[in-house]
Design a protein around this motif. Structure first.
Motif, PDB file in Angstrom:
ATOM      1  N   GLY A   1      40.778   6.183  33.689  1.00 25.85           N
ATOM      2  CA  GLY A   1      39.806   7.218  33.321  1.00 25.85           C
ATOM      3  C   GLY A   1      38.959   7.566  34.530  1.00 25.85           C
ATOM      4  O   GLY A   1      39.257   7.149  35.647  1.00 25.85           O
TER       5      GLY A   1
ATOM      6  N   PHE B   1      34.614   5.180  29.567  1.00 25.22           N
ATOM      7  CA  PHE B   1      35.194   3.989  30.194  1.00 25.22           C
ATOM      8  C   PHE B   1      34.252   2.804  30.017  1.00 25.22           C
ATOM      9  O   PHE B   1      34.686   1.694  29.673  1.00 25.22           O
TER      10      PHE B   1
ATOM     11  N   LEU C   1      41.569   4.710  26.387  1.00 25.55           N
ATOM     12  CA  LEU C   1      40.583   5.771  26.620  1.00 25.55           C
ATOM     13  C   LEU C   1      41.050   7.089  26.024  1.00 25.55           C
ATOM     14  O   LEU C   1      40.275   8.038  25.901  1.00 25.55           O
ATOM     15  N   GLN C   2      42.302   7.138  25.692  1.00 26.30           N
ATOM     16  CA  GLN C   2      42.844   8.306  25.027  1.00 26.30           C
ATOM     17  C   GLN C   2      44.119   7.863  24.354  1.00 26.30           C
ATOM     18  O   GLN C   2      44.592   6.737  24.574  1.00 26.30           O
TER      19      GLN C   2
ATOM     20  N   THR D   1      36.633   7.394  22.325  1.00 29.19           N
ATOM     21  CA  THR D   1      36.659   8.815  22.650  1.00 29.19           C
ATOM     22  C   THR D   1      35.304   9.447  22.351  1.00 29.19           C
ATOM     23  O   THR D   1      34.467   8.838  21.685  1.00 29.19           O
TER      24      THR D   1
END
Lengths: 446, 665
Positions: free
Chosen positions: A299, A305, A387-388, A413
């Motif tokens: 990220g 993060f 993170l995604q 998120t």
């Protein structure tokens, strides 16, 4: 490349601001403001009497400056810091001040100074703020926001100024200090300042005592509900000992008669000599659980993060590994794996590692995927903090599921609605989206 | 942060009321603000409420500003300064009756006050308010010792709280006494220095500013040393109107003429002023004979104190739209105004010829004895005595054009030689005063009556203002010569003088001109007597603006009244979360000798005092520390439920503490 003049300007203004905060009290600031206003109002000495206020306050400030040169005492300082603290939570420590003066000293204050967070010019030229490409050309060239961002990453609020009690001549005092670190990492104390104000309380004279020390700031952690790690016990060849070391090492259990095919090295010669027939040693090969905590570091290093690191730290701190191991895996400059549990040390070393984890901007997710897949056969289950949840990560999860891995997936998120569960649709109880700002509540209600 | 000392604000307000003769306002404000100390009623004002009140004060300030600048009744910006304590008194009152007294500095921002983090960076508004009161008092400008005495009293009172404990009190008093004495000496010295500098500056710029021109005497710069200083300040604006007129054609604006020269100065003999009677409309004045034609020259300028010489032009017949009490003219053509508006805006109607200047007399032919030899020699060289008058003008004009040059340098005096003689014989360069004086002498020697005339050459057309602007550096001297039974202008200064003077302009000139134009527009509007009066619509617009700001201010403000212990309120420290019951527990335990040291955190304190007796209390209090800290430091505070839990928990702890005996360490 930012021009040197921009860098020098930022450096100078930040130095001046720091100097003013250090040396000028709130009363002193007020007096300076009044001097300026009275100078403007009193320009024409025939129309107002503000010039009298100007001369009076200027004289007052001048005397305050004169007094500020008279503080020449010597001190010694000893700080008793804890080894660790936690981001966002206050921690206390003691500091002992020893006076080398033959006079008692009263009315002094203590100011802690942390390491300078400003970058060097060389560093400033190579820095890139996350999302800087969206800034306009002027900001990109002069780097004002980049400068602020860098300092914000490293800045911590030092403990507030502490009024000291009377220090006897040649004596020492001990005071308690409290500080709240803003973010994980390391707090570096640079020096300690003992200050004395002028008689009017406008300016501070400062005696600096060099006292470099540091404290590791562990990531902020949330209370999690009782999380059961997914997966079953798997065969780990060599048992616990091999889990922590390399090489053959087995747990001796009992003796039995030799069977064809047993390796010669297992023969127990003493028993053969006694019994007259070949006897072999039998070992217990261990079955236990090994879980992976996979932290996505791909990220921009921003708030999402940091929250993901906090989530990982929360699991490290609160999950009871029991008889199992926990492998923390992430990618920094390379792929890393750290193990805790069953004699490997508690979560503290892992938290220490998490305190310094940085976002990875120059590697690809496939590096992490490769590292995890290699160990998948011996993993009982995985806890993934992403993170995604893009296609790449979904494919990774699919692979792990295909290999029989039991998963618990968390996605951090800032917009919950954008996340598609993908391969985890069939196991909604094992897929959790943590929206920034409500992570604490979600984790506690798992 | 420390509270201001008790009654300091009230004292400052009373002092202000006394000095500004607004005692009632001072007493009222002092009573209301200091009265907050005696009441237990406080309100839970939030930062948004402070912002709304600040907006309201801003609206009042705008209203006062408009009133001052339109009323014209002797009010000026110092009036606004004097009224500031009243304007911002509302915010001071609100802060006094507020629980927290801390105002986030962002409240005072013009824009984006709601941006940035939630953490409050606060200041106590009272100290800046006291400074405002003192500034307002200084604007009263009462020239006696009492302002300084009051200032020192307020300063001493305010500084007492901030004094450093590293020094004994006697040293603090001694240092302050020295500061007060030195400050007073400094203020006397500063005032003397200001007077000295002002006098020198007036002298320095005297030649280039349009000061009150004396119709009877004018000094010249001839004989001085250095360089002629010229001002770029715009002194007047000229607008031409009429048939077939080039709007940008230059105009000579006449102030006065003089007929007697002696020792670098020109004088006027026999030129008493004769008062004129206005025409029926009261604003038209007949200056000369004849019928005014279609040509008009409109002039706007400032007249100090409404009295002085007005600009005239050649062939002036009438002055129109001139609202003066008295207008006088003399035989030199000077027009003197008395009790006229300071902002002059009038029109000069021109005729076919000059009829406002008297016939020449022997003064117009006199040549000083010290110049006779020089002037005679040149006149002889040019054979002026044998020439016809028109030819004399041409020859003299050519003579100066060919042999002399324009310069702003002043070469000083050579012994007793007259500077004009030195100019004619040696230097052969100089500014307009030299050329005009020398020309007058030569023409007189040729038998032509001539006078020395001063005024301005309006030549610079401003495309911004659509008129000709007249600057200080456009001041000019030329000759009025009597030929063919009438006076006419005659100028022998090289035409390059205009561009030479313009070279002295600064880079800031365009900016200064813009500000000057804006000021002129405002002055024109303020002084216009046109049928369209904009005061009402502008006033209505500003009232509507104020109403809008007031409604924005008051919208969403709810007054939540709270009652707090007056003892807690009187402490020398400002503590948010001051209503936490933990302080009561602290005091309770202090009575048993288990008080908290000022430098101890609560956690450290209860750890220190834990023993068999206090253990039940500690057990009760321990879980409440987090709530207390959040109440004190968390900008979002705690919820009502949490506060209730805190109060109940502390209440229980206090009950348990009541059973503890004295004698703890």
């Amino acid at each position: 490349m930012p021009p040197a003049i921009a860098y020098k300007t930022y450096w100078l203004t930040s130095s001046l601001r720091h100097f003013a905060r250090e040396r000028i009290t709130s009363a002193g600031g007020m007096v300076i403001g009044c001097i300026i206003v009275s100078a403007l109002l009193g320009l024409d000495t025939n129309r107002t009497l503000a010039f009298q206020a100007f001369t009076l306050l200027t004289t007052l400030f001048f005397f305050a400056i004169l007094f500020s040169f008279s503080f020449k005492a010597r001190f010694g300082v000893n700080r008793d810091l804890p080894r660790f603290c936690t981001a966002g939570e206050p921690f206390k420590y003691r500091i002992t001040i020893r006076s080398f003066s033959d006079k008692a000293m009263d009315g002094l204050s203590l100011m802690e100074k942390l390491a300078d967070p400003r970058p060097s010019f060389a560093k400033f030229q190579t820095l890139r703020e996350p999302g800087e490409e969206q800034r306009n050309r002027f900001d990109t060239v002069f780097g004002f926001y980049r400068w602020n961002w860098y300092i914000e990453q490293r800045r911590n609020n030092p403990p507030p100024e502490r009024v000291l009690p009377l220090i006897p001549p040649g004596g020492e005092i001990t005071v308690d200090m409290e500080m709240t670190p803003l973010k994980r990492g390391v707090i570096r104390f640079d020096s300690t300042g003992i200050t004395r104000r002028d008689p009017f309380g406008l300016l501070r004279s400062l005696v600096n005592i060099k006292s470099g020390q540091s404290v590791v700031v562990l990531p902020n952690r949330y209370k999690t509900a009782d999380v059961r790690l997914p997966g079953v016990r798997k065969y780990n060849q060599g048992g616990v000992a091999l889990a922590s070391h390399v090489g053959d090492s087995e747990e001796f259990m009992s003796l039995r008669d030799y069977r064809a095919g047993d390796p010669l090295r297992k023969i127990h010669w003493a028993s053969w000599a006694k019994s007259g027939k070949p006897v072999v040693k039998e070992y217990q090969e261990e079955y236990f659980s090994r879980h992976a905590l996979i932290l996505d570091t791909f990220g921009d290093g921003g708030k999402i993060f940091e929250e993901a690191v906090s989530v990982a730290a929360s699991f490290v701190a609160s999950v009871d590994t029991g008889e199992s191991f926990l492998d923390l895996m992430f990618v920094g400059t390379k792929a890393y794996r750290f193990t805790s549990g069953r004699g490997m040390g508690g979560g503290e070393p892992m938290l220490e590692i998490l305190s310094s984890v940085k976002a990875c901007t120059d590697k690809h997710f496939s590096l992490l995927e490769k590292a995890v897949i290699e160990r998948a056969p011996i993993l009982s289950g995985c806890v993934c903090v992403f993170l995604q949840f893009d296609e790449e990560r979904q494919n990774f999860v699919k692979r792990l599921i295909g290999m029989g891995g039991q998963l618990r997936v968390f996605v951090v998120t800032d917009d919950e609605t954008k996340i598609d569960a993908g391969p985890m649709k069939s196991s909604p109880d094992r897929f959790t989206v943590l929206e920034y700002g409500s992570v604490k509540d979600r984790l506690s209600n798992l | 942060m420390k509270y201001p000392p008790q009654f300091l604000t009230g004292f400052a307000l009373l002092f202000w009321g006394w000095q500004t003769e607004m005692m009632i306002a001072g007493i009222a404000l002092a009573t209301i603000i200091e009265g907050a100390r005696f009441t237990q009623v406080k309100y839970d004002f939030k930062q948004r409420d402070f912002r709304n009140v600040w907006n309201l004060c801003g609206a009042i300030f705008i209203g006062v500003f408009f009133f001052v600048y339109t009323s014209g009744g002797g009010y000026d910006f110092l009036t606004i300064i004097k009224w500031l304590p009243m304007i911002f008194g509302l915010l001071a009152v609100v802060v006094s009756y507020s629980e927290s007294r801390i105002v986030d500095y962002r409240v005072f921002r013009l824009f984006y006050w709601e941006r940035a983090g939630k953490k409050i960076i606060g200041l106590d508004f009272t100290y800046p308010y006291i400074a405002t009161i003192i500034a307002a008092t200084s604007a009263a400008n009462v020239r006696d010792i009492w302002f300084y005495a009051g200032l020192c009293a307020v300063m001493t009172w305010a500084l007492w709280r901030f004094r450093s404990k590293s020094y004994p009190v006697w040293l603090w008093i001694l240092a302050l006494a020295i500061v007060i004495t030195a400050g007073f000496a400094g203020s006397v010295g500063l005032q003397m220095a200001d007077s000295y500098v002002t006098e020198r500056m007036v002298e320095y710029f005297a030649e280039s500013l349009r000061e009150d021109t004396d119709p009877f005497k004018t000094h010249t710069a001839m004989g001085q040393l250095g360089k002629l200083k010229l001002s770029e300040k715009i002194l007047a604006r000229v607008h031409r109107a009429g048939v077939k007129i080039n709007l940008a054609d230059p105009v000579l604006l006449i102030e006065s003429s003089y007929n007697t020269y002696r020792r670098t100065a020109w004088y006027t003999a026999r030129s008493a002023f004769k008062d004129l009677k206005p025409e029926k409309n009261g604003v038209t004045w007949r200056i000369g004979k004849g019928t005014p034609g279609p040509e008009r020259i409109a002039i706007t300028t400032e007249l100090k104190k409404g009295s002085g010489l007005a600009f005239s032009v050649e062939r002036a017949v009438t002055f129109e739209s001139l609202a003066a009490k008295k207008v006088g003219v003399n035989r030199m053509g000077a027009v003197k105004l008395t009790s006229a508006p300071e902002f002059l805006n009038y029109s000069v109607a021109l005729g076919k010829e000059s009829t406002n200047i008297g016939s020449p007399d022997h003064f117009d032919l006199a040549i000083p004895k010290n110049l006779e030899p020089v002037v005679g020699a040149i006149a002889k060289e040019l054979k002026l005595a044998t020439l016809r008058p028109e030819t004399v003008l041409a020859v003299v004009s050519r003579y100066f054009a060919e042999k002399y040059s324009y310069s702003l340098e002043l070469s000083g005096r050579r012994g007793k030689i007259d500077p004009v003689a030195d100019f004619l014989l040696r230097t052969k360069q100089g500014h307009c005063e030299f050329f005009a004086t020398a020309t007058v002498m030569l023409l007189r020697k040729a038998g032509l009556p001539a006078r020395y005339t001063v005024g301005y050459l309006a030549h610079e057309y401003s495309w911004l203002e659509k008129s000709i602007v007249v600057r200080g550096r456009d001041a000019h001297a030329w000759v009025s010569v009597y030929i063919g039974g009438k006076w006419r202008s005659f100028d022998t200064t090289p035409p390059s003088w205009v561009s030479a003077d313009a070279e002295n302009s600064t880079l800031l000139e365009p900016l200064k001109d813009l500000f000057s134009y804006i000021g002129w527009l405002i002055s024109t509007w303020r002084n216009s007597d046109s049928d369209t009066d904009y005061t009402l619509p502008i006033g209505v617009a500003l009232v509507l603006l104020m109403i809008y700001m007031v409604s924005r201010s008051m919208g969403g403000t709810k007054l939540n009244r709270t009652k707090i212990s007056s003892k807690e309120d009187q402490s020398g420290e400002i503590r948010s979360g001051a209503e936490s019951g933990l302080y009561k527990l602290e005091k309770k335990l202090a009575k048993t000798g288990r008080g908290r040291h000022p430098w101890e955190t609560y956690s450290a304190w209860i750890a220190r005092i834990e023993d068999n007796e206090t253990r039940p209390v500690i057990k009760c209090v321990q879980p409440l520390l987090d709530l207390h800290n959040r109440m004190r430091f968390d900008p979002t505070g705690i919820t009502e439920t949490e506060k209730k839990n805190l109060d109940e928990g502390v209440g229980a702890a206090i009950t348990l503490a009541g059973r503890i005996s004295d004698g703890g360490s």
